[in-house]
Write an enzyme that holds these catalytic residues in place. Structure first.
Site, PDB file in Angstrom:
ATOM      1  N   THR A 105       0.626   4.896  -9.572  1.00  0.00           N
ATOM      2  CA  THR A 105       1.410   6.012 -10.381  1.00  0.00           C
ATOM      3  C   THR A 105       2.317   5.355 -11.388  1.00  0.00           C
ATOM      4  O   THR A 105       2.269   5.649 -12.683  1.00  0.00           O
ATOM      5  CB  THR A 105       2.422   6.775  -9.384  1.00  0.00           C
ATOM      6  OG1 THR A 105       1.508   7.508  -8.411  1.00  0.00           O
ATOM      7  CG2 THR A 105       3.075   7.829 -10.257  1.00  0.00           C
ATOM      8  N   ASP A 164      -8.239  -2.010  -7.313  1.00  0.00           N
ATOM      9  CA  ASP A 164      -9.037  -1.245  -6.368  1.00  0.00           C
ATOM     10  C   ASP A 164     -10.321  -1.065  -6.615  1.00  0.00           C
ATOM     11  O   ASP A 164     -11.178  -0.618  -5.874  1.00  0.00           O
ATOM     12  CB  ASP A 164      -8.464   0.144  -5.905  1.00  0.00           C
ATOM     13  CG  ASP A 164      -6.978   0.117  -4.890  1.00  0.00           C
ATOM     14  OD1 ASP A 164      -6.627  -0.887  -4.264  1.00  0.00           O
ATOM     15  OD2 ASP A 164      -6.539   0.953  -4.735  1.00  0.00           O
ATOM     16  N   ASP A 186      -7.811  -5.927   3.387  1.00  0.00           N
ATOM     17  CA  ASP A 186      -6.693  -6.543   2.954  1.00  0.00           C
ATOM     18  C   ASP A 186      -6.495  -7.974   3.068  1.00  0.00           C
ATOM     19  O   ASP A 186      -5.816  -8.696   2.993  1.00  0.00           O
ATOM     20  CB  ASP A 186      -5.138  -6.092   3.748  1.00  0.00           C
ATOM     21  CG  ASP A 186      -5.151  -4.617   3.925  1.00  0.00           C
ATOM     22  OD1 ASP A 186      -4.362  -4.279   3.135  1.00  0.00           O
ATOM     23  OD2 ASP A 186      -5.900  -4.001   4.875  1.00  0.00           O
ATOM     24  N   THR A 216       0.919  -1.177  -0.041  1.00  0.00           N
ATOM     25  CA  THR A 216       0.098   0.034   0.014  1.00  0.00           C
ATOM     26  C   THR A 216       0.865   1.207   0.009  1.00  0.00           C
ATOM     27  O   THR A 216       1.952   1.255   0.712  1.00  0.00           O
ATOM     28  CB  THR A 216      -1.129  -0.065   1.233  1.00  0.00           C
ATOM     29  OG1 THR A 216      -1.680   1.252   1.254  1.00  0.00           O
ATOM     30  CG2 THR A 216      -0.008  -0.095   2.601  1.00  0.00           C
ATOM     31  N   ASN A 217       0.603   2.231  -0.832  1.00  0.00           N
ATOM     32  CA  ASN A 217       1.338   3.601  -1.065  1.00  0.00           C
ATOM     33  C   ASN A 217       2.755   3.229  -1.348  1.00  0.00           C
ATOM     34  O   ASN A 217       3.449   4.204  -1.021  1.00  0.00           O
ATOM     35  CB  ASN A 217       1.299   4.181   0.355  1.00  0.00           C
ATOM     36  CG  ASN A 217      -0.171   4.802   0.728  1.00  0.00           C
ATOM     37  OD1 ASN A 217      -0.688   5.599   0.400  1.00  0.00           O
ATOM     38  ND2 ASN A 217      -0.895   3.840   1.568  1.00  0.00           N
ATOM     39  N   GLY A 218       2.898   2.228  -2.201  1.00  0.00           N
ATOM     40  CA  GLY A 218       4.261   2.061  -2.627  1.00  0.00           C
ATOM     41  C   GLY A 218       4.552   2.629  -4.001  1.00  0.00           C
ATOM     42  O   GLY A 218       5.634   2.398  -4.478  1.00  0.00           O
TER      43      GLY A 218
END
Length: 201
Positions: free
Chosen positions: A18, A36, A56, A12-14
């Site tokens: 992007t 997602d 998760d 997550t948030n890795g």
């Protein structure tokens, strides 16, 4: 017509979304499917013994729908892209020879039915402290309850990663702290080499 499926997994948030989005923008005749988009309604997401929502786990996702969409793309990439409003590029260097699907998500390699479909698997890693900081700076709906990262998100990441590594041995682990341009260039070059090999067959 030939097809290539690229997996962009990771913590997550890795930086998964992007990278996947920019890769999609760079590669002609590509399509992006993000895990997602397949979360179940919040009311049916399971809750653990600590009272934390279990986002998760695979049970929190409509993986059958995601798989159906991937299979639909495999059968007819051009029609699938038109249905999704993604324009094909006849004048691209790839022409209509090769179509590329980018599958992005945090549990894409934990779902066995999909693992045999990927031509290349990438997994973005970032350390605990960076991940926690990034997570705390994002706005979630519903918001993370107090202690959610340390008591649920990070332990589940470690659990899911262990399960993933037990299933697969061909994952390319990538440092998510690299500069975005450097990361994109590395993956783009890798994928284009796969495409070139396919075109020459």
């Amino acid at each position: 017509m030939k097809t290539v499926i690229v997996g962009i997994g990771g913590i997550t948030n890795g930086g998964k979304s992007t990278l996947a989005t920019r890769l999609h923008q760079q590669i002609p005749n590509s399509c992006l499917i993000a895990q997602d988009a397949y979360f179940k309604e919040d009311s049916v997401v399971p809750v653990d013994s600590k009272g934390f929502k279990q986002y998760d786990v695979l049970e929190a996702l409509y993986m059958d729908q995601m798989t159906a969409h991937i299979e639909s793309w495999r059968r007819d990439p051009e029609s699938f892209m038109k249905q999704k409003g993604v324009q094909t590029m006849n004048e691209s260097p790839l022409g209509r020879e090769v179509f590329v699907l980018i599958v992005e998500g945090f549990l894409i390699y934990n779902y066995r039915p999909l693992n045999s479909l990927y031509d290349k698997k990438y997994f973005l890693e970032v350390p605990y402290d960076i991940c926690k900081t990034r997570r705390s700076n994002r706005v979630y709906v519903p918001p993370d309850p107090p202690g959610y990262f340390d008591r649920h998100v990070w332990p589940m990441y470690l659990k899911n990663r262990k399960e993933m590594e037990a299933m697969l041995s061909d994952i390319v682990f990538v440092d998510g702290l690299q500069e975005k341009e450097q990361l994109l260039a590395f993956v783009y070059k890798d994928v284009m080499e796969i495409i070139e090999v396919l075109r020459e067959k």
